[in-house]
Write an enzyme that holds these catalytic residues in place. Structure first.
Site, PDB file in Angstrom:
ATOM      1  CB  CYS A   9      -0.883   0.042   1.251  1.00  0.00           C
ATOM      2  SG  CYS A   9      -1.868  -1.425   1.491  1.00  0.00           S
ATOM      3  N   GLY A  35      -0.935   1.047  -4.945  1.00  0.00           N
ATOM      4  CA  GLY A  35      -2.220   0.408  -4.687  1.00  0.00           C
ATOM      5  C   GLY A  35      -3.310   0.991  -5.553  1.00  0.00           C
ATOM      6  CG  ASN A 109       3.240  -0.066   2.827  1.00  0.00           C
ATOM      7  OD1 ASN A 109       4.286   0.450   2.500  1.00  0.00           O
ATOM      8  ND2 ASN A 109       2.824  -1.193   2.304  1.00  0.00           N
ATOM      9  N   GLY A 110       2.229  -2.729   4.901  1.00  0.00           N
ATOM     10  CA  GLY A 110       3.047  -3.825   5.437  1.00  0.00           C
ATOM     11  C   GLY A 110       2.184  -5.004   5.802  1.00  0.00           C
ATOM     12  CB  CYS A 245      11.414  -4.191   1.211  1.00  0.00           C
ATOM     13  SG  CYS A 245      10.870  -4.886  -0.366  1.00  0.00           S
ATOM     14  CE1 TYR A 251       6.564  -4.080 -11.280  1.00  0.00           C
ATOM     15  CE2 TYR A 251       5.689  -4.066  -9.044  1.00  0.00           C
ATOM     16  CZ  TYR A 251       5.482  -4.025 -10.410  1.00  0.00           C
ATOM     17  OH  TYR A 251       4.215  -3.929 -10.900  1.00  0.00           O
ATOM     18  CB  CYS A 391       7.025 -10.763   0.068  1.00  0.00           C
ATOM     19  SG  CYS A 391       7.290  -9.445   1.259  1.00  0.00           S
ATOM     20  CB  CYS A 443      14.214  -7.831   3.883  1.00  0.00           C
ATOM     21  SG  CYS A 443      13.252  -9.345   3.600  1.00  0.00           S
ATOM     22  CB  CYS A 446      11.365 -12.193  -2.680  1.00  0.00           C
ATOM     23  SG  CYS A 446      12.193 -10.612  -2.903  1.00  0.00           S
TER      24      CYS A 446
HETATM   25  P1  AMP Z   1       5.044 -13.024 -14.222  1.00  0.00           P
HETATM   26  O1  AMP Z   1       4.285 -13.155 -15.480  1.00  0.00           O
HETATM   27  O2  AMP Z   1       4.274 -13.602 -13.077  1.00  0.00           O
HETATM   28  O3  AMP Z   1       6.429 -13.587 -14.310  1.00  0.00           O
HETATM   29  O4  AMP Z   1       5.164 -11.486 -13.890  1.00  0.00           O
HETATM   30  C1  AMP Z   1       6.340 -10.764 -14.112  1.00  0.00           C
HETATM   31  C2  AMP Z   1       6.027  -9.299 -14.226  1.00  0.00           C
HETATM   32  O5  AMP Z   1       5.350  -8.855 -13.055  1.00  0.00           O
HETATM   33  C3  AMP Z   1       7.281  -8.442 -14.356  1.00  0.00           C
HETATM   34  O6  AMP Z   1       7.147  -7.656 -15.536  1.00  0.00           O
HETATM   35  C4  AMP Z   1       7.317  -7.565 -13.136  1.00  0.00           C
HETATM   36  O7  AMP Z   1       7.599  -6.240 -13.486  1.00  0.00           O
HETATM   37  C5  AMP Z   1       5.931  -7.671 -12.556  1.00  0.00           C
HETATM   38  N1  AMP Z   1       5.925  -7.795 -11.081  1.00  0.00           N
HETATM   39  C6  AMP Z   1       6.839  -8.337 -10.279  1.00  0.00           C
HETATM   40  N2  AMP Z   1       6.463  -8.270  -8.996  1.00  0.00           N
HETATM   41  C7  AMP Z   1       5.262  -7.683  -8.973  1.00  0.00           C
HETATM   42  C8  AMP Z   1       4.337  -7.325  -7.926  1.00  0.00           C
HETATM   43  N3  AMP Z   1       4.607  -7.570  -6.650  1.00  0.00           N
HETATM   44  N4  AMP Z   1       3.198  -6.717  -8.296  1.00  0.00           N
HETATM   45  C9  AMP Z   1       2.936  -6.478  -9.585  1.00  0.00           C
HETATM   46  N5  AMP Z   1       3.745  -6.782 -10.594  1.00  0.00           N
HETATM   47  C10 AMP Z   1       4.902  -7.382 -10.315  1.00  0.00           C
END
Ligand code: AMP
Length: 473
Positions: A9, A35, A109-110, A245, A251, A391, A443, A446
């Site tokens: 969040c 979010g 958030n968390g 984190c 990302y 996570c 951390c 993941c």
């Molecule tokens: P996937 O198809 O499951 O391998 O999704 C990979 C894509 O999801 C990558 O392009 C990342 O940028 C994106 N991504 C990674 N972690 C997250 C997250 N926690 N929430 C939303 N998107 C994510």
């Protein structure tokens, strides 16, 4: 139907400004990436708290009229993110309760790792919960805590929770901000100088938007009370090793934010340079998966001397496909979101840079799209190590079994996504730049499977809150 529940969040708090709710609203725009599922603002006006919350994006939840009604010189706001297919209004934040003189509101958030145990204990004592979110546990703990002042009760409650929290509380008289002793999630303090107003927010991009000057991070384990008397800082908890984190850098945060004292864009670009050093390949062009892969692709291109180009164009009016709950929709979503440009890709050996692979489905679609657009070779490069563990501290990840890297080698993943080559940033490479080679301070569970705050079986289950959407919604 089973729904997953996470607290990824954005939070904001404003104190001492005649346009407090408006500034919270603008801040939520800046934090929208944290979010997209629901948004809410609570303001403190004279002796009462006024609130408005709703499902959807900030611009869907608020309008001028609503903001005008959120009177007062202090406010807190919250954006919520979840993978839930259908969402419940009762789970949106900030939470507001009748408590003490005029009420108490909180935005979180968390993820707490002992929320389930605490909730069972509280329910055993007669507490009745109105939501599925672990933040409500904090409210119940406050209600049963002893202490003269609200701040004392909040501290007593937080002493019992474990896991990740960046919190803002609001009463009619004060704004209270708290960050867990590990400092898992970011939280920064800023000031609007000419008004002497104080702002607390998840990321500095919110401060930039509302003209607040970045002062410092809210330190891990620090509790701030912001009132007409100024800012008081408390350090009530035993100190813990800091474990911020690292995925915020990879990302989650906006690239224009300063997180843990560093510009996110610069970190991502450096990850791209390091990736090129570690996983260089003979190719003609480097393209990012927009938007998440852009800074790393720029760094990769710079270091490798290859031209950077936009071979994939993103439609910005589609939400993050990742939040779609069902596989068939997610596959479709990638196409809705990204289109490959044949004029850029035809006849080329292409390096595609993205920040992470989670399930692998996005990468697979992208490799296919790039090849169909005429690329002769597709080399996937990922600016983080393989994602092997979920996570439990507030980033939305699927279960371990759904993470493609948890039981597959890089070669097996390469075959799955059908790339010619696949290369990830090494764990060492990820930390080399951040802490001169130390992993201390972050951390990276993941990527490493090493969880700095132990997660019990109950804590793991806490990630999976089961409820019947049809019945509840
Ligand atoms: P996937 O198809 O499951 O391998 O999704 C990979 C894509 O999801 C990558 O392009 C990342 O940028 C994106 N991504 C990674 N972690 C997250 C997250 N926690 N929430 C939303 N998107 C994510």
């Amino acid at each position: 139907m089973v729904d997953r529940f996470h607290e990824e969040c954005g939070v904001v708090g404003v104190f001492g400004h005649s346009e407090a709710a408006n500034l919270a609203y603008l801040s939520l725009y800046a934090l929208q990436h944290r979010g997209q599922e629901s948004a809410g603002i609570v303001s403190a006006h004279e002796d009462v708290l006024l609130s408005h919350r709703g499902l959807g994006l900030v611009n869907e939840v608020f309008n001028e009229d609503i903001i005008r009604k959120l009177k007062g010189t202090a406010a807190i706001g919250h954006n919520r993110y979840s993978t839930a297919g259908k969402t419940l209004l009762k789970n949106t934040q900030p939470f507001v309760v009748e408590y003490g003189r005029g009420g108490l509101a909180v935005a979180h958030n968390g993820n707490l790792v002992n929320a389930r145990e605490l909730r069972e204990h509280l329910e055993g004592q007669g507490s009745i919960f109105q939501s599925n979110v672990d933040t409500e546990v904090i409210m119940h703990l406050i209600a049963v805590s002893r202490g003269e002042r609200v701040i004392d009760r909040i501290i007593a409650a937080l002493a019992q929770v474990r896991g990740a929290y960046s919190l803002v509380f609001l009463t009619p008289r004060e704004l209270i901000a708290a960050r867990d002793p590990n400092g898992f999630r970011p939280l920064v303090l800023g000031r609007i100088e000419d008004k002497n107003a104080v702002v607390v927010a998840s990321e500095t991009c919110a401060l930039d938007l509302i003209g607040a000057k970045y002062e410092r991070e809210v330190e891990p384990g620090e509790v701030l009370r912001i009132s007409d008397d100024g800012i008081e800082s408390f350090r009530p908890f035993p100190s813990s090793p800091r474990t911020a984190c690292v995925f915020e850098y990879i990302y989650f945060s906006r690239p224009d934010s300063r997180i843990y004292g560093r510009n996110v864009y610069e970190v991502r670009k450096e990850y791209g340079r390091q990736l090129a050093r570690e996983q260089g390949v003979a190719a003609d062009i480097v393209i990012p998966v927009p938007d998440s892969g852009v800074p790393a692709a720029l760094g990769f291109a710079e270091e490798s001397g290859l031209p950077f180009d936009m071979g994939l164009i993103r439609n910005h009016y589609v939400g993050r496909t990742f939040i779609e709950p069902r596989d068939n929709i997610r596959h479709f979503g990638v196409k809705v979101k990204l289109n490959a440009q044949a004029d850029v890709l035809k006849g080329k050996r292409v390096v595609v840079v993205d920040d992470s692979i989670v399930r692998g489905t996005t990468s697979k679609k992208i490799v296919q799209m790039v090849r169909q657009a005429g690329a002769t070779e597709v080399h996937m490069r990922i600016s983080s190590p393989p994602t092997i563990g979920p996570c439990f501290y507030g980033v939305d990840t699927p279960t371990k079994e759904e993470l493609i890297a948890h039981d597959n080698s890089v070669e097996a993943i390469r075959q799955f996504i059908t790339a010619d080559t696949l290369g990830y940033l090494s764990e060492r490479g990820m930390f080399a730049f951040l802490k001169q080679g130390e992993t201390n301070g972050f951390c990276a569970a993941c990527f490493t499977g090493r969880y700095p705050v132990p997660v019990t079986d109950a804590g793991r289950k806490n990630q999976l809150v089961l409820f019947d959407v049809a019945e509840a919604g």
